[in-house]
Scaffold this motif. Structure first.
Motif, mmCIF file in Angstrom:
data_model
loop_
_atom_site.group_PDB
_atom_site.id
_atom_site.type_symbol
_atom_site.label_atom_id
_atom_site.label_comp_id
_atom_site.label_asym_id
_atom_site.label_seq_id
_atom_site.Cartn_x
_atom_site.Cartn_y
_atom_site.Cartn_z
ATOM 1 N N UNK A 301 -19.576 -16.876 -62.599
ATOM 2 C CA UNK A 301 -19.818 -17.201 -61.202
ATOM 3 C C UNK A 301 -19.824 -18.712 -61.019
ATOM 4 N N UNK A 302 -19.286 -19.144 -59.894
ATOM 5 C CA UNK A 302 -19.228 -20.555 -59.562
ATOM 6 C C UNK A 302 -20.267 -20.845 -58.471
ATOM 7 N N UNK A 303 -20.575 -22.100 -58.225
ATOM 8 C CA UNK A 303 -21.493 -22.414 -57.120
ATOM 9 C C UNK A 303 -20.982 -21.800 -55.821
ATOM 10 N N UNK A 304 -21.789 -20.997 -55.157
ATOM 11 C CA UNK A 304 -21.301 -20.279 -53.968
ATOM 12 C C UNK A 304 -20.957 -21.219 -52.820
ATOM 13 N N UNK A 305 -19.897 -20.856 -52.119
ATOM 14 C CA UNK A 305 -19.442 -21.576 -50.929
ATOM 15 C C UNK A 305 -19.507 -20.606 -49.753
ATOM 16 N N UNK A 306 -20.007 -21.077 -48.624
ATOM 17 C CA UNK A 306 -20.140 -20.226 -47.437
ATOM 18 C C UNK A 306 -19.132 -20.678 -46.391
ATOM 19 N N UNK A 307 -18.237 -19.767 -46.026
ATOM 20 C CA UNK A 307 -17.250 -20.033 -44.981
ATOM 21 C C UNK A 307 -17.568 -19.178 -43.766
ATOM 22 N N UNK A 308 -17.248 -19.689 -42.605
ATOM 23 C CA UNK A 308 -17.570 -18.957 -41.382
ATOM 24 C C UNK A 308 -16.433 -19.072 -40.378
ATOM 25 N N UNK A 309 -16.318 -18.047 -39.542
ATOM 26 C CA UNK A 309 -15.284 -18.040 -38.518
ATOM 27 C C UNK A 309 -15.420 -16.815 -37.634
ATOM 28 N N UNK A 310 -14.644 -16.819 -36.549
ATOM 29 C CA UNK A 310 -14.567 -15.658 -35.650
ATOM 30 C C UNK A 310 -13.106 -15.219 -35.623
ATOM 31 N N UNK A 311 -12.630 -14.618 -36.702
ATOM 32 C CA UNK A 311 -11.219 -14.233 -36.755
ATOM 33 C C UNK A 311 -10.938 -13.000 -35.906
ATOM 34 N N UNK A 312 -9.726 -12.911 -35.422
ATOM 35 C CA UNK A 312 -9.268 -11.713 -34.715
ATOM 36 C C UNK A 312 -8.332 -10.926 -35.623
ATOM 37 N N UNK A 313 -7.269 -11.575 -36.080
ATOM 38 C CA UNK A 313 -6.403 -10.956 -37.077
ATOM 39 C C UNK A 313 -6.862 -11.417 -38.463
ATOM 40 N N UNK A 314 -6.605 -10.604 -39.460
ATOM 41 C CA UNK A 314 -7.064 -10.934 -40.804
ATOM 42 C C UNK A 314 -8.567 -10.858 -40.939
#
Length: 449
Positions: A301-314
């Motif tokens: 395991x690597x240091x966790x990264x948090x990504x965020x978004x409001x995707x519609x497709x994908x």
């Protein structure tokens, strides 16, 4: 003769196509799902590990003498747990939950636990649905989860209203894991549509955090409520990615790897635009937070990264072929990795030594960015012709069948007798010619005259 000679060639082409598909699927990692999203800040992600601990607390019989505390304990004041409902209290209508008054964070929290594999009542909630059975606020939702949310509000409405009136500066947060995440999301929809029943004026006072979320609402609702609902996904978690109805997933629980593999092959062959055309297809709700801690073809395991978004497709459309697909669904792992990710974010901000004034300005800027991202997602949903999707107007309200129409309905506040939340759902919605539940339209002035 020429046809016979062409058969080996067709077989070679078919084998090459299958090999290419298998190669692409094996190389598809969870990190690809969110690689274009932005990074989350420490402030916006701070509630996640705390709410994970509150949900874990629902598994304890005695919080003052816990049997299975997470590292560092629950960090709760057991005296402020104002209600704790077990299966005996709920009669199997909804998983156990608690109401916690969090003075440290000015928050009123209702936390719902996840699925209990040994409880038939939890399966009954899951099985109370079929594709397109329940239409709600211009979209589709899971019928059993909506009814469970109505039962919770019937039971706790007075308590929540009293707390909100007593603490006007506190927020109301619904949190849940797995099955409970769907109940929490449905609670948010009901409360936002009927804020007057709890004495809430501002929509932003209500928040929801769906941990390892179930697919419980159609795409137009998932995007529309992204300003109040947040979904947290750990790396390869299978539940937000499989479009298989919840009732079918848990019917096949003992052959889940086989089911996931079959769904993986089927969904890969379906184009995105075909999926969008089905308004009954359910998705993970709201804004998405993706915790990424592993890399493809790497061990450990690597240091966790948090990504965020409001995707519609994908929007987590492909299952990841990973041995961690079910392990990443466990709440104890999500809490641990979320806490690690938050600690790293805090350490990074501390290293940058951001002054308090600039930190406050950054928070305001972040709120504006999230609002702009939400509006852009709504507009993209319209561009992609998502069924029943509409973009916000220039005045900040929604066009078409907006949630405000339900809030302004006299049926929600004009009745003299005490109406249950499930009765309110039936009053606000009516069946159309095809038998679907649609929002009841207010009578026009010409009809009234």
């Amino acid at each position: 003769m020429s046809l016979v000679c062409g058969i080996p060639l067709l077989e070679c082409v078919y084998c090459l196509a299958c090999a290419r598909w298998a190669w692409k699927r094996c190389l598809h990692s969870a990190g690809h799902d969110s690689e274009t999203w932005g990074l989350a800040s420490a402030d916006e992600f701070a509630p996640v590990p705390r709410l994970c601990r509150y949900i874990l607390a629902t598994y304890e019989d005695d919080l003052e003498n816990p049997l299975y505390p997470p590292p560092g304990g629950y960090r709760m004041d057991a005296r402020q747990v104002l209600a704790k409902r077990t299966y005996k209290d709920t009669n199997g209508r909804v998983p156990p939950y608690l109401v916690y008054l969090d003075h440290d964070h000015s928050d009123i929290v209702l936390a719902v636990r996840g699925l209990n594999l040994a409880r038939e009542s939890d399966y009954a909630v899951l099985l109370d649905n079929r594709l397109g059975k329940r239409m709600f606020d211009g979209g589709y939702v899971h019928n059993g989860l909506l009814k469970a949310a109505g039962w919770v509000l019937d039971r706790e409405c007075d308590l929540l209203k009293e707390l909100l009136e007593k603490y006007p500066n506190y927020t109301l947060t619904f949190a849940g894991h797995s099955l409970g995440s769907g109940v929490a999301a449905m609670l948010t929809l009901l409360v936002v549509l009927n804020k007057d029943k709890l004495g809430i004026v501002e929509r932003k006072r209500v928040k929801c955090y769906a941990i390892a979320p179930a697919r419980c609402m159609s795409l137009n609702l998932a995007v529309r409520y992204a300003d109040v609902i947040n979904s947290i996904v750990l790396q390869d978690d299978f539940l937000p990615r499989t479009a298989t109805p919840l009732e079918d997933i848990f019917k096949s629980l003992f052959c889940l790897p086989c089911l996931l593999c079959l769904r993986c092959m089927r969904d890969t062959c379906i184009p995105e635009h075909v999926k969008f055309r089905d308004p009954r297809r359910l998705y993970a709700p709201g804004r998405l937070y993706h915790i990424v801690e592993r890399k493809i073809c790497r061990w450990g395991r690597y240091p966790p990264v948090v990504r965020t978004g409001v995707p519609v497709d994908g929007r987590f459309e492909h299952i990841v072929l990973s041995c961690n697909a079910t392990a990443d669904h466990a709440l104890i792992w999500i809490e641990r990795e979320a806490q690690r990710a938050h600690d790293l974010l805090l350490e990074k901000e501390h290293t940058m030594e951001i002054p308090p004034k600039q930190r406050m300005e950054r928070q305001k800027t972040l709120a504006r960015e999230h609002s702009a991202e939400h509006k852009a997602a709504l507009q993209r949903a319209v561009t992609l012709a998502v069924p029943d999707a509409y973009s916000p107007s220039d005045y900040g309200t929604f066009d078409g069948n907006s949630s405000g129409s339900a809030e302004a309905s006299p049926l929600s506040s004009g009745t003299r007798h005490r109406m249950s939340w499930n009765e309110l759902i039936e009053k606000l919605f009516e069946k159309d010619e095809s038998g679907h539940m649609v929002l009841r339209k207010a009578p026009s002035s010409s009809e009234e005259s």
